[in-house]
Design an enzyme around this catalytic site. Structure first.
Site, PDB file in Angstrom:
ATOM      1  N   ARG A   1      -2.950  -2.157  -3.141  1.00 24.32           N
ATOM      2  CA  ARG A   1      -3.857  -1.420  -2.858  1.00 24.32           C
ATOM      3  C   ARG A   1      -3.991  -0.231  -3.998  1.00 24.32           C
ATOM      4  O   ARG A   1      -2.703   0.398  -4.128  1.00 24.32           O
ATOM      5  CB  ARG A   1      -3.803  -0.732  -1.528  1.00 24.32           C
ATOM      6  CG  ARG A   1      -5.199   0.205  -1.379  1.00 24.32           C
ATOM      7  CD  ARG A   1      -4.917   1.061  -0.133  1.00 24.32           C
ATOM      8  NE  ARG A   1      -5.879   2.007  -0.100  1.00 24.32           N
ATOM      9  CZ  ARG A   1      -5.993   3.431   0.406  1.00 24.32           C
ATOM     10  NH1 ARG A   1      -4.841   3.814   0.929  1.00 24.32           N
ATOM     11  NH2 ARG A   1      -6.857   4.157   0.876  1.00 24.32           N
TER      12      ARG A   1
ATOM     13  N   ASN B   1      -8.815   7.976  10.683  1.00 22.03           N
ATOM     14  CA  ASN B   1      -8.100   9.341  10.555  1.00 22.03           C
ATOM     15  C   ASN B   1      -8.837   9.850   9.207  1.00 22.03           C
ATOM     16  O   ASN B   1      -9.398  10.940   8.861  1.00 22.03           O
ATOM     17  CB  ASN B   1      -6.599   9.710   9.987  1.00 22.03           C
ATOM     18  CG  ASN B   1      -6.222  11.041  10.039  1.00 22.03           C
ATOM     19  OD1 ASN B   1      -6.416  11.662  10.969  1.00 22.03           O
ATOM     20  ND2 ASN B   1      -5.383  11.232   8.911  1.00 22.03           N
TER      21      ASN B   1
ATOM     22  N   ASN C   1       1.016  -1.399   0.048  1.00 23.15           N
ATOM     23  CA  ASN C   1      -0.089  -0.087   0.063  1.00 23.15           C
ATOM     24  C   ASN C   1       0.980   1.309   0.033  1.00 23.15           C
ATOM     25  O   ASN C   1       1.670   1.711   1.011  1.00 23.15           O
ATOM     26  CB  ASN C   1      -0.924   0.001   1.385  1.00 23.15           C
ATOM     27  CG  ASN C   1      -1.853   1.053   1.380  1.00 23.15           C
ATOM     28  OD1 ASN C   1      -1.685   2.006   0.509  1.00 23.15           O
ATOM     29  ND2 ASN C   1      -2.590   1.121   2.401  1.00 23.15           N
TER      30      ASN C   1
ATOM     31  N   GLU D   1      -8.324  -5.194   5.910  1.00 23.58           N
ATOM     32  CA  GLU D   1      -8.134  -4.844   4.424  1.00 23.58           C
ATOM     33  C   GLU D   1      -6.925  -5.693   3.598  1.00 23.58           C
ATOM     34  O   GLU D   1      -7.022  -6.105   2.539  1.00 23.58           O
ATOM     35  CB  GLU D   1      -7.885  -3.452   4.177  1.00 23.58           C
ATOM     36  CG  GLU D   1      -8.871  -2.679   4.563  1.00 23.58           C
ATOM     37  CD  GLU D   1      -8.666  -0.915   4.400  1.00 23.58           C
ATOM     38  OE1 GLU D   1      -8.959  -0.249   3.497  1.00 23.58           O
ATOM     39  OE2 GLU D   1      -8.451  -0.627   5.524  1.00 23.58           O
TER      40      GLU D   1
ATOM     41  N   ARG E   1      -9.565  16.450   7.615  1.00 24.93           N
ATOM     42  CA  ARG E   1     -10.618  16.754   6.437  1.00 24.93           C
ATOM     43  C   ARG E   1     -11.861  17.293   6.967  1.00 24.93           C
ATOM     44  O   ARG E   1     -12.532  16.845   7.925  1.00 24.93           O
ATOM     45  CB  ARG E   1     -10.844  15.532   5.550  1.00 24.93           C
ATOM     46  CG  ARG E   1      -9.737  15.099   4.935  1.00 24.93           C
ATOM     47  CD  ARG E   1      -9.990  14.041   3.947  1.00 24.93           C
ATOM     48  NE  ARG E   1      -8.738  13.083   3.330  1.00 24.93           N
ATOM     49  CZ  ARG E   1      -8.493  11.805   3.476  1.00 24.93           C
ATOM     50  NH1 ARG E   1      -9.766  11.301   3.898  1.00 24.93           N
ATOM     51  NH2 ARG E   1      -7.480  11.484   2.752  1.00 24.93           N
TER      52      ARG E   1
ATOM     53  N   HIS F   1     -12.700   3.214   0.525  1.00 21.87           N
ATOM     54  CA  HIS F   1     -12.665   2.176   1.666  1.00 21.87           C
ATOM     55  C   HIS F   1     -13.322   1.140   1.273  1.00 21.87           C
ATOM     56  O   HIS F   1     -13.845   0.230   2.020  1.00 21.87           O
ATOM     57  CB  HIS F   1     -13.213   2.742   2.832  1.00 21.87           C
ATOM     58  CG  HIS F   1     -12.578   3.809   3.468  1.00 21.87           C
ATOM     59  ND1 HIS F   1     -13.180   4.975   4.178  1.00 21.87           N
ATOM     60  CD2 HIS F   1     -11.322   4.098   3.736  1.00 21.87           C
ATOM     61  CE1 HIS F   1     -12.401   5.775   4.761  1.00 21.87           C
ATOM     62  NE2 HIS F   1     -11.007   5.245   4.329  1.00 21.87           N
TER      63      HIS F   1
ATOM     64  N   CYS G   1      -8.045  11.024  17.443  1.00 20.42           N
ATOM     65  CA  CYS G   1      -9.094  10.863  18.215  1.00 20.42           C
ATOM     66  C   CYS G   1      -8.993  10.608  19.632  1.00 20.42           C
ATOM     67  O   CYS G   1      -9.900  11.216  20.474  1.00 20.42           O
ATOM     68  CB  CYS G   1     -10.201  10.055  17.319  1.00 20.42           C
ATOM     69  SG  CYS G   1     -11.897  10.054  18.118  1.00 20.42           S
TER      70      CYS G   1
END
Length: 398
Positions: free
Chosen positions: A89, A209, A10, A384, A239, A178, A282
């Site tokens: 990915r 995130n 990735n 994933e 974002r 996603h 978070c």
């Protein structure tokens, strides 16, 4: 250990994440993270049996150098001869790719054509593909697209209300992201609950995130919150999520920002970070809110409120709501956010089981609603890398 190992890559613009999975068991045998690629102080960190090993990439500080270092690490552990295929990915396949595919020159050209839809991501994904082809000569490479799962969205869900020439000529539409995570979690949620995926009306919140939410019914994606780019939708770490598009003109007139500067602000300096003035993480936001930090409290409430509103809208897209699944770093670990969301959407039939919600953390799947709830909320850790590895094995004929 299987003699057929799958390498999953990735690649970001200055990073490379990798994992070696056993095709038979799905176990991760080795992982790596290359950082600062393209800079003189680039390095890659390997993790094997719980121990980390950092390697400087001074002689070749780019994606190829990182993959070369990965090959040396594989040799050290005797894995190099067992790598059977490589899965990549790829962020955007546009409308060209609705499923994973073996990579050849035509596929590379197709990924290149999608660069305008993911200008930061697709070029980096291509660097990883070229590096893997060079270092692991002759092995099959497979592209697994973030956007592919959402190609089942109906036209009324993916079209923007703009002149259709912009869609026909430039591909201006909603694509979503996603998708690999949603595909895995939809299957796993149905398996975990002992139900038929095709009969479930699911809303899945992938919260990290980068955060998004999707409606899944009859086993396919019906709608999702991210659009042309990952900026649309939920509040995220840095974002803004949904915002009045006239903000660009407002910022130009009143703050003197160019389009690129405003785009950068909305992507990298907004979200939890912009609202709190404290952090994009978070965990720090939750801690700050508990300590009474005004910005952190506001950021947490805006994040949760926007997410809860999207749960309602995605229930419309799914034709109802049987299962609400939380996944991703925040979705899997923040019982606080899950509790607040369930409180907002209790009118949809959710009653939180507070003890179960507290326990469903750190990789633990679990139902977090009471037995008498009309709808089920569940925590499902995503994987994933496993999904990419499985696609890679299947398409490589392993």
């Amino acid at each position: 250990m299987s003699q057929q190992l799958i390498l999953v890559l990735n690649c970001g613009s200055s990073s490379l994440k990798g994992a070696v999975l056993d095709n038979a068991s799905g176990d991760v045998l080795l992982s790596c993270l290359g950082e600062k690629l393209g800079l003189p102080d680039a390095y890659i960190t390997f993790k094997f049996n719980g121990e980390k090993n950092k390697v400087q990439l001074s002689s070749n500080p780019n994606h190829t150098g990182a993959v070369e270092a990965l090959m040396e690490e594989l040799k050290k552990h005797g894995f190099d001869s067992s790598i059977a295929a490589i899965g990549h990915r790829v962020v955007s396949g546009g409308e060209t790719y609705s499923e994973s595919i073996l990579i050849d020159e035509a596929v590379i050209a197709g990924i290149e054509k999608c660069i305008p839809l993911a200008p930061l991501h697709n070029p980096a994904n291509l660097l990883g593909i070229r590096a893997a082809q060079e270092i692991f000569k002759g092995l099959p490479n497979v592209a697994v697209f973030d956007t592919a799962f959402h190609q089942t969205m109906p036209e009324h869900a993916y079209m923007y209300a703009v002149p259709q020439e912009l869609y026909k000529q430039h591909g201006l539409r909603r694509y979503g992201f996603h998708g690999t995570s949603y595909r895995y979690v939809a299957d796993e949620a149905a398996r975990f609950l002992g139900k038929d995926k095709n009969s479930l009306r699911m809303v899945i919140a992938h919260l990290g995130n980068g955060a998004s939410i999707s409606a899944i019914a009859e086993g396919v994606s019906k709608d999702t919150s991210m659009g042309l780019t990952p900026l649309e939708g939920l509040v995220m770490g840095t974002r803004s999520g949904d915002i009045d598009p006239a903000v660009f003109g407002f910022l130009a007139d009143n703050a003197g920002l160019s389009v690129s500067e405003a785009t950068d602000l909305l992507n990298k300096k907004s979200g939890l970070l912009g609202l709190s003035g404290l952090s994009s993480d978070c965990r720090a936001i939750e801690e700050g809110a508990l300590e009474g930090h005004p910005g952190a409290k506001l950021a947490l409430e805006v994040f949760v409120y926007r997410l809860a509103k999207y749960v309602g809208s995605m229930a419309v897209a799914a034709g109802g709501l049987d299962v609400l699944a939380f996944t991703g770093g925040i979705g899997e670990n923040s019982d606080i956010i899950r509790s607040k969301v369930l409180d907002y959407v209790s009118f949809l039939g959710f009653t939180e089981d507070k003890e179960a919600n507290t326990k469903a953390r750190f990789g633990n799947a679990g139902v977090i609603t009471t037995a008498d709830s009309k709808a089920i909320a569940v925590v499902i850790p995503t994987n994933e890398e496993l999904m990419i590895a499985q696609d890679t094995a299947r398409l490589s004929g392993l």
